[in-house]
Scaffold this active site. Sequence first.
Site, short mmCIF file in Angstrom:
data_model
loop_
_atom_site.label_atom_id
_atom_site.label_comp_id
_atom_site.label_asym_id
_atom_site.label_seq_id
_atom_site.Cartn_x
_atom_site.Cartn_y
_atom_site.Cartn_z
N GLU A 1 69.24 31.88 54.70
CA GLU A 1 70.59 31.94 54.20
C GLU A 1 70.96 30.52 54.09
O GLU A 1 71.32 30.11 53.16
CB GLU A 1 71.74 32.67 55.35
CG GLU A 1 73.07 32.86 54.82
CD GLU A 1 73.92 33.74 55.83
OE1 GLU A 1 73.45 33.55 57.08
OE2 GLU A 1 75.08 33.73 55.47
N HIS B 1 67.90 37.82 59.60
CA HIS B 1 68.60 37.04 58.67
C HIS B 1 67.62 36.01 58.63
O HIS B 1 67.49 35.29 59.75
CB HIS B 1 69.99 36.70 59.22
CG HIS B 1 71.06 37.66 59.03
ND1 HIS B 1 70.98 39.04 59.33
CD2 HIS B 1 72.30 37.47 58.53
CE1 HIS B 1 72.11 39.67 59.09
NE2 HIS B 1 72.95 38.71 58.42
N1 HPA Z 1 74.70 35.39 58.62
C1 HPA Z 1 74.67 35.17 59.93
N2 HPA Z 1 75.50 35.92 60.88
C2 HPA Z 1 76.33 36.74 60.65
C3 HPA Z 1 76.67 36.84 59.13
C4 HPA Z 1 75.63 36.33 58.04
O1 HPA Z 1 75.87 36.21 57.13
N3 HPA Z 1 77.76 37.75 59.17
C5 HPA Z 1 77.88 38.16 60.28
N4 HPA Z 1 77.21 37.64 61.16
ZN ZN Z 2 74.52 39.18 57.38
#
Ligand code: HPA
Ligand code: ZN
Length: 335
Positions: free
Chosen positions: A198, A195
């Site tokens: 975001e 990730h």
């Molecule tokens: N971002 C970061 N961590 C997470 C997310 C997300 O969208 N969903 C579940 N854990």
């Molecule tokens: Zn996620």
Amino acid sequence: MTQQLIYALPKAELHLHIEGTLEPELMFKLAQRNKIKIPFASPEEIKKAYDFHNLQSFLDIYYQGANVLQNSEDFFDLTWEYLRRVHQDNVKHVEIFFDPQTHTARGIPFETVITGIKQALDKAQREYKMSSYLILCFLRHLSEEEAFATLNQALPFKHWIKAVGLDSSEIGHPPQKFERVFKQAMQEGFLSVAHAGEEAPADYIWQALELLKVQRIDHGVQCINDDKLIDYLKDKQIPLTVCPLSNIKLKVFHSMQEHTLKKLLDKGLCITINSDDPAYFGGYINQNFQTAAENLHLTKAELITLAKNSFKASFLPEHEKTQHIEKINNLTLST
Ligand code: HPA
Ligand code: ZN
């Protein structure tokens, strides 16, 4: 029309946290079955608590909800419910995140978690011919040392795990913090994703690419402010696993009309559509396609590209990717 096309398209889901598929009804049932106290008197009360203003306000509730998961059977039920649900959305392949640390920190053995999930994945392969891979995510708010310990716990189950990933609270926990863990994971033969971008800036995406050497970026929507990064993602065709409903619920964008996924698609990036945590964000994969299509006026050709991208961006072997994409080509010829 659009709804029928979205349903008809075979799809892969590449950004899905299994703990994020815990529907209020199942949470309530498991709380009763396992005699776990939760601060809600009914599934409706649970739903009312899902009012998030950013990533952290969601994560606080999400980790609390996961407490009801105790036995292998619970992880099986959780995973099977999800697979059953997305079979109805014509999903043919899934790459599922799981967060072992959310459970091992509560004294639930790694083995309990993974065996329950794996049994459900095997059942979906048998009954639906749905293929799957597992992606182990490290919780980035925890230490490097704890991530290393988790990687070691995973080694006996290496043959069940395709890749490692990185999730949880992004800001203040840059990819750099996990450079050595990812290097070790790569040496053990795992692929990797993270990730990035975001909520945190584009620099986190650069770090995930250059330091963690990931094959895909999860979310990645903050790349929009960095032209050099956009060119790089386009040239290398590094996929972004975008989650439209999640981004709106967590206020990454104010509304779906402001979502940048169409702009990124127009620029030639390999964008995919996914649900992230569907039990919390108001919809499974087809609902994400549908809401994005309506608000961003996605064309039929764009929806087809998004479905093809889901296979192209997957970790499936090339010949299987080709087979799925061929099916999409045949389908569009006949409609
Ligand atoms: N971002 C970061 N961590 C997470 C997310 C997300 O969208 N969903 C579940 N854990
Ligand atoms: Zn996620």
